[in-house]
Design a protein around this motif. Structure first.
Motif, mmCIF file in Angstrom:
data_model
loop_
_atom_site.group_PDB
_atom_site.id
_atom_site.type_symbol
_atom_site.label_atom_id
_atom_site.label_comp_id
_atom_site.label_asym_id
_atom_site.label_seq_id
_atom_site.Cartn_x
_atom_site.Cartn_y
_atom_site.Cartn_z
ATOM 1 N N ALA A 77 0.831 -1.205 0.000
ATOM 2 C CA ALA A 77 0.000 0.000 0.000
ATOM 3 C C ALA A 77 0.866 1.257 0.000
ATOM 4 O O ALA A 77 0.541 2.250 -0.663
ATOM 5 C CB ALA A 77 -0.929 -0.010 1.212
ATOM 6 N N THR A 78 1.974 1.217 0.722
ATOM 7 C CA THR A 78 2.882 2.364 0.762
ATOM 8 C C THR A 78 3.443 2.665 -0.624
ATOM 9 O O THR A 78 3.443 3.814 -1.083
ATOM 10 C CB THR A 78 4.032 2.084 1.744
ATOM 11 O OG1 THR A 78 3.502 1.899 3.059
ATOM 12 C CG2 THR A 78 5.028 3.235 1.758
ATOM 13 N N GLU A 82 2.911 5.970 -3.109
ATOM 14 C CA GLU A 82 4.060 6.773 -3.515
ATOM 15 C C GLU A 82 4.224 6.844 -5.028
ATOM 16 O O GLU A 82 4.764 7.830 -5.546
ATOM 17 C CB GLU A 82 5.340 6.201 -2.896
ATOM 18 C CG GLU A 82 5.456 6.420 -1.395
ATOM 19 C CD GLU A 82 6.760 5.899 -0.834
ATOM 20 O OE1 GLU A 82 7.077 6.216 0.325
ATOM 21 O OE2 GLU A 82 7.479 5.152 -1.552
ATOM 22 N N THR A 83 3.763 5.806 -5.759
ATOM 23 C CA THR A 83 4.081 5.737 -7.186
ATOM 24 C C THR A 83 2.895 5.425 -8.086
ATOM 25 O O THR A 83 3.002 5.595 -9.312
ATOM 26 C CB THR A 83 5.149 4.651 -7.433
ATOM 27 O OG1 THR A 83 4.602 3.367 -7.080
ATOM 28 C CG2 THR A 83 6.399 4.900 -6.594
ATOM 29 N N GLY A 84 1.771 4.951 -7.557
ATOM 30 C CA GLY A 84 0.735 4.373 -8.393
ATOM 31 C C GLY A 84 -0.359 5.307 -8.850
ATOM 32 O O GLY A 84 -1.241 4.892 -9.614
ATOM 33 N N PHE A 89 1.904 10.488 -2.770
ATOM 34 C CA PHE A 89 2.065 10.805 -1.358
ATOM 35 C C PHE A 89 3.530 10.681 -0.957
ATOM 36 O O PHE A 89 4.204 9.717 -1.334
ATOM 37 C CB PHE A 89 1.204 9.868 -0.505
ATOM 38 C CG PHE A 89 -0.259 10.177 -0.562
ATOM 39 C CD1 PHE A 89 -0.890 10.823 0.479
ATOM 40 C CD2 PHE A 89 -1.007 9.821 -1.669
ATOM 41 C CE1 PHE A 89 -2.246 11.108 0.423
ATOM 42 C CE2 PHE A 89 -2.358 10.095 -1.733
ATOM 43 C CZ PHE A 89 -2.982 10.749 -0.684
ATOM 44 N N HIS A 90 3.986 11.649 -0.166
ATOM 45 C CA HIS A 90 5.357 11.603 0.324
ATOM 46 C C HIS A 90 5.470 10.567 1.438
ATOM 47 O O HIS A 90 4.500 10.287 2.156
ATOM 48 C CB HIS A 90 5.776 12.986 0.841
ATOM 49 C CG HIS A 90 7.257 13.128 1.038
ATOM 50 N ND1 HIS A 90 7.893 12.745 2.210
ATOM 51 C CD2 HIS A 90 8.234 13.596 0.216
ATOM 52 C CE1 HIS A 90 9.176 12.983 2.100
ATOM 53 N NE2 HIS A 90 9.421 13.491 0.900
ATOM 54 N N ALA A 91 6.660 10.008 1.601
ATOM 55 C CA ALA A 91 6.880 8.994 2.635
ATOM 56 C C ALA A 91 6.527 9.516 4.020
ATOM 57 O O ALA A 91 6.001 8.770 4.862
ATOM 58 C CB ALA A 91 8.339 8.530 2.598
ATOM 59 N N LEU A 229 -1.223 -5.439 -12.350
ATOM 60 C CA LEU A 229 -2.429 -4.625 -12.208
ATOM 61 C C LEU A 229 -2.152 -3.150 -12.467
ATOM 62 O O LEU A 229 -3.043 -2.416 -12.904
ATOM 63 C CB LEU A 229 -3.017 -4.821 -10.807
ATOM 64 C CG LEU A 229 -3.412 -6.260 -10.442
ATOM 65 C CD1 LEU A 229 -3.918 -6.324 -9.016
ATOM 66 C CD2 LEU A 229 -4.462 -6.796 -11.417
ATOM 67 N N VAL A 230 -0.944 -2.706 -12.144
ATOM 68 C CA VAL A 230 -0.547 -1.318 -12.393
ATOM 69 C C VAL A 230 0.786 -1.328 -13.122
ATOM 70 O O VAL A 230 1.538 -2.309 -13.040
ATOM 71 C CB VAL A 230 -0.433 -0.513 -11.075
ATOM 72 C CG1 VAL A 230 -1.775 -0.428 -10.373
ATOM 73 C CG2 VAL A 230 0.608 -1.124 -10.157
ATOM 74 N N PRO A 231 1.117 -0.255 -13.846
ATOM 75 C CA PRO A 231 2.387 -0.237 -14.577
ATOM 76 C C PRO A 231 3.576 -0.311 -13.635
ATOM 77 O O PRO A 231 3.539 0.197 -12.512
ATOM 78 C CB PRO A 231 2.349 1.110 -15.320
ATOM 79 C CG PRO A 231 0.911 1.489 -15.360
ATOM 80 C CD PRO A 231 0.293 0.935 -14.120
ATOM 81 N N ALA A 232 4.625 -0.962 -14.096
ATOM 82 C CA ALA A 232 5.854 -1.030 -13.317
ATOM 83 C C ALA A 232 6.472 0.365 -13.197
ATOM 84 O O ALA A 232 6.260 1.234 -14.051
ATOM 85 C CB ALA A 232 6.840 -1.984 -13.984
ATOM 86 N N VAL A 233 7.218 0.581 -12.123
ATOM 87 C CA VAL A 233 7.780 1.896 -11.841
ATOM 88 C C VAL A 233 9.209 1.949 -12.379
ATOM 89 O O VAL A 233 10.084 1.229 -11.896
ATOM 90 C CB VAL A 233 7.783 2.175 -10.331
ATOM 91 C CG1 VAL A 233 8.317 3.570 -10.050
ATOM 92 C CG2 VAL A 233 6.382 2.011 -9.761
ATOM 93 N N PRO A 234 9.469 2.796 -13.386
ATOM 94 C CA PRO A 234 10.834 2.874 -13.910
ATOM 95 C C PRO A 234 11.745 3.618 -12.947
ATOM 96 O O PRO A 234 11.317 4.507 -12.217
ATOM 97 C CB PRO A 234 10.658 3.651 -15.221
ATOM 98 C CG PRO A 234 9.456 4.492 -14.989
ATOM 99 C CD PRO A 234 8.543 3.691 -14.097
#
Length: 411
Positions: A77-78, A82-84, A89-91, A229-234
């Motif tokens: 979830a974190t 942060e990326t999705g 949201f910031h850490a 389910l969601v794109p990978a984070v480059p």
């Protein structure tokens, strides 16, 4: 000669012993007589007592297992927050939400249970409790920041550096023995971190000036394919390297917190220690966000973001509570083994949610780090006699070998 039932000719009754043909020495052979009605076998014992016994023996393990599951879900979830989404949201905001929930729920639990010295703890160790909370907050921030750029599996396995780092910190600060085996385990784990970080000066990326062509294909291999389910984070190699350094610093912060717990010992209840961690992290993250000019609290834009924030708060408390309860019921050795199920959960989540599979170098690095962590734990268990019980347990203390053992009951 076979034994059987033989009837005599006297009265037509069956004799308990009847004479049969004699052997060459002329002596008769007496035969046992089988009863007319054999005793019926005893009914089989019901399976319910056995199932109940199995449940009671392994209930602590079940709690530890569930704690790792909730911890992995919280990490997922974190990273999604942060990326999705378009609104990221910031850490620090995620830490604020998680730790605020932990502080509130933990305080309610301690108030209901009338935990000794609630809420501020023993006066003699309050300074150490603040240090424990501050080091834990620093470690948690570094770990959450790294999640924006590296996979959950890589971030999870780097947290297994905690046993080695804790042993080194206790050697420097507390003058505890630091053996050659622990030093070698630290070197092995450091090599594993290099395989995960893959700095460009050691692992040139194809397509870069050091690596030649096919850069796009290599980047896709490192970040995953769009099958989840969601794109990978480059992430660029430089971002990845910085994130791994942050993750290592996060493990160092956690190790510092656990070394402080070793000093506190039985002078503070486990939940009081956890509450200091939650309170310091909540206040610290709130103040930094309010003071820093480039940071602000983001309002969730949809139900998915609201749900993830709520899930982080609830899962964070359940992680803390279930692990505390599980370690108090279970032997340290068996419970510690289940900590590594985090890696299994992380790999499954990565594949299902983001469609990524760790590169071969990451898997090799993970194996080195986990092997070093297990080695340190085994060495500590052999060398040091441990007290029967300690009240200090928190979400990752089972990674510490001896520190974890302090948190459990002896067999």
């Amino acid at each position: 000669m076979a034994y059987g039932t033989v009837k005599s000719s006297v009265g037509g009754q069956t004799s308990p012993f009847a004479q049969s043909s004699a052997p060459s020495d002329g002596q008769p052979i007496l035969r046992d007589v089988e009863p007319e009605h054999a005793a019926e076998p005893e009914p089989r014992q019901s399976s319910w007592p056995r199932l109940k016994s199995f449940y009671e023996r392994n209930f602590g393990l079940l709690l530890v297992f569930l704690a790792q599951l909730f911890g992995s879900l919280m990490t997922m979830a974190t990273r999604l927050l942060e990326t999705g989404f378009e609104t990221k949201f910031h850490a620090l905001q995620i830490i604020f939400v998680r730790m605020l929930a932990t502080a509130i729920l933990g305080s309610l639990y301690m108030w209901i249970k009338k935990v000794p010295d609630f809420p501020f703890g023993n006066r003699g160790v309050r300074g150490l409790l603040v240090l424990r909370g501050s080091a834990g907050f620093f470690g948690l921030f570094c770990s959450y920041y790294a999640l924006a750029y590296i996979n959950i599996s890589d971030a999870t396995v780097i947290s297994f550096l905690v046993p080695t780092l804790t042993a080194f910190i206790c050697f420097v600060a507390l003058k505890e023995p630091f053996t050659l085996n622990e030093a070698l385990a630290g070197i092995v784990a450091f090599v594993g971190v290099l395989f995960i970080a893959r700095p460009t000066f050691l692992f040139p990326v194809p397509g870069s000036p050091e690596g030649g062509a096919d850069g796009e294909a290599m980047l896709l291999f490192m970040t995953g394919r769009p099958e989840g389910l969601v794109p990978a984070v480059p992430a660029s190699p430089a971002e990845r390297s910085v994130a791994v350094i942050c993750a290592v610093l996060g493990s160092f912060g956690a190790a510092t917190a656990y070394s402080t717990i070793r000093v506190i010992g039985k002078r503070a209840h486990s939940l009081v220690s956890v509450n200091y961690f939650a309170a310091v992290a909540t206040v610290g993250s709130f103040l930094i966000i309010m003071i820093h000019p480039d940071l602000e609290f983001k309002v969730p834009q949809n139900a998915a973001q609201w749900g993830l924030l709520v899930a982080i708060g609830v899962a964070g408390f359940l992680l803390q509570f279930l692990l505390t309860e599980g370690l108090q019921r279970e032997k340290a050795g068996r419970a510690t083994n289940l900590i590594y199920t985090q890696m299994v959960f992380a790999l499954i989540i990565e594949r299902v949610v983001w469609g990524t599979v760790p590169a071969g170098w990451s898997l090799l690095g993970s194996a080195l780090i986990i092997g070093a962590a297990v080695w340190v734990s085994l060495q500590k268990t052999k060398v040091q006699a441990l007290p029967a019980k300690s009240p200090v347990v928190d979400e990752e203390s089972s990674l510490l070998g001896t520190a974890a053992d302090r948190a459990t009951r002896s067999a």
